[in-house]
Scaffold this active site. Structure first.
Site, PDB file in Angstrom:
ATOM      1  N   HIS A  85       0.811  -1.220   0.000  1.00 33.08           N
ATOM      2  CA  HIS A  85       0.000   0.000   0.000  1.00 33.08           C
ATOM      3  C   HIS A  85       0.849   1.277   0.000  1.00 33.08           C
ATOM      4  O   HIS A  85       0.302   2.374  -0.108  1.00 33.08           O
ATOM      5  CB  HIS A  85      -1.035  -0.014   1.141  1.00 33.08           C
ATOM      6  N   ASP A 130       0.068  -7.586   1.912  1.00 32.11           N
ATOM      7  CA  ASP A 130       0.556  -6.208   1.839  1.00 32.11           C
ATOM      8  C   ASP A 130       2.093  -6.172   1.847  1.00 32.11           C
ATOM      9  O   ASP A 130       2.701  -5.762   2.827  1.00 32.11           O
ATOM     10  CB  ASP A 130      -0.039  -5.408   3.015  1.00 32.11           C
TER      11      ASP A 130
HETATM   12  N1  ARG Z   1      -1.116   2.159   7.373  1.00 33.76           N
HETATM   13  C1  ARG Z   1      -0.178   2.854   8.186  1.00 33.76           C
HETATM   14  C2  ARG Z   1       0.884   3.522   7.315  1.00 33.76           C
HETATM   15  O1  ARG Z   1       0.653   3.637   6.146  1.00 33.76           O
HETATM   16  C3  ARG Z   1       0.407   1.988   9.251  1.00 33.76           C
HETATM   17  C4  ARG Z   1      -0.539   1.829  10.335  1.00 33.76           C
HETATM   18  C5  ARG Z   1      -0.065   0.926  11.389  1.00 33.76           C
HETATM   19  N2  ARG Z   1      -1.037   1.027  12.426  1.00 33.76           N
HETATM   20  C6  ARG Z   1      -0.990   0.391  13.579  1.00 33.76           C
HETATM   21  N3  ARG Z   1      -1.903   0.662  14.433  1.00 33.76           N
HETATM   22  N4  ARG Z   1      -0.051  -0.472  13.824  1.00 33.76           N
HETATM   23  O2  ARG Z   1       1.839   4.058   7.789  1.00 33.76           O
END
Ligand code: ARG
Length: 281
Positions: A85, A130
């Site tokens: 992502h 991912d």
């Molecule tokens: N999707 C987030 C990013 O793009 C990472 C999120 C991780 N979240 C968590 N609660 N561990 O940086």
């Protein structure tokens, strides 16, 4: 805000999967190109990743920062592992700058290399799987105390215990503030059963036990990766005391909330595919 992912690419992909329920969720929480600033003027034990502390130079020499606002790890001298992502899809890609060899992103000795090509996990469609590989324009020199490779686990034997995480992401949910200095924390393994309960299937965003591994303080929360840490490794020591990658920062419900562990790509599940993709890069 249920599931927070940061790239607009992901938003498009999620839409493309037709998972209508996902569209109601907040998918973009900070500008991917926001310049990192040092929001940490006060040294000391202030909890910050969330609930962590500053990493020492050379402590995690495999950590790299990606210019779109993600983390990554050095799998080979010219290959970085990150989250699917975080990138725009498979194909030639010269848009990413990789910073290696420094915890301080403004360190004059930091090594900066451009990307050349990206390969996204086969079948990735916005949820689970991912992972992605970035081929670099030239190899990163391995320098003691600065840069090193991080091998990936090839067995499930290490999918337990306490893991290390590190990143330049938010130190608090919703802060939207990337860090100048690398931060680290320790997160205990959370069982598949408990993680399933934490992220029930409905309304569509959920945990895939075969492809994801969860970690965090389940009861109390307080320690976690957060926005901007995505793509970075979750790691532990192997039986010989060497660092080994077991996860890739992927998602969570907020950051460090009680009952809502961090969800990581389960590297052991994809080890063969990753190795194969790397050979073909
Ligand atoms: N999707 C987030 C990013 O793009 C990472 C999120 C991780 N979240 C968590 N609660 N561990 O940086």
């Amino acid at each position: 805000m249920l599931r927070t992912l940061r790239s607009s690419t992901t938003a498009r992909r999620l839409t493309a999967t037709g998972a209508a329920a996902l569209m109601a969720l907040s998918l973009s929480s900070f500008s991917a190109h926001a310049a990192p600033t040092d929001s940490d003027p006060t040294p000391g034990p202030t909890p910050r990743v969330v609930g962590g502390e500053k990493a020492k130079q050379g402590e995690f020499p495999f950590m790299v920062r990606l210019s779109m606002g993600c983390g990554g790890s050095l799998y080979a001298k010219d290959i970085v592992i990150t989250a699917a992502h975080c990138v725009g899809g498979s194909g030639p890609d010269k848009s990413i700058t990789v910073t290696a060899g420094a915890t301080d992103l403004k360190d004059p000795k930091a090594i900066k290399v451009k990307s050349k090509k990206v390969v996204v996990a086969p079948g990735y469609a916005g949820q689970s799987k991912d992972w992605a590989l970035i081929k670099l324009a030239k190899p990163v020199k391995l320098i003691k105390g600065r840069t090193a490779l991080l091998p990936i686990t090839t067995t499930k034997a290490y999918d337990k215990g306490t893991f290390g995480v590190a990143g330049w992401g938010d130190v608090k949910e919703g802060a939207g503030q990337q860090q100048r200095h690398l931060r680290k924390a320790k997160v205990p393994f959370v069982t598949d059963a408990a993680c399933k309960r934490a992220y029930p299937t409905s309304p569509g965003v959920h945990f895939f036990p075969k492809e994801e591994i969860c970690a965090g303080n389940l009861q109390a929360g307080g320690v976690d990766t957060c926005q901007g840490d995505s793509g970075g490794p979750m790691f532990r020591k192997d039986n010989k005391g060497k660092w080994l990658q077991v996860g890739i920062v992927s998602w969570g419900d907020g950051c460090a909330r009680p009952g809502k562990p961090g969800v990581y790509t389960e590297v052991s599940t994809f080890a063969k595919q990753i190795a194969k993709a790397a050979r073909a890069l």
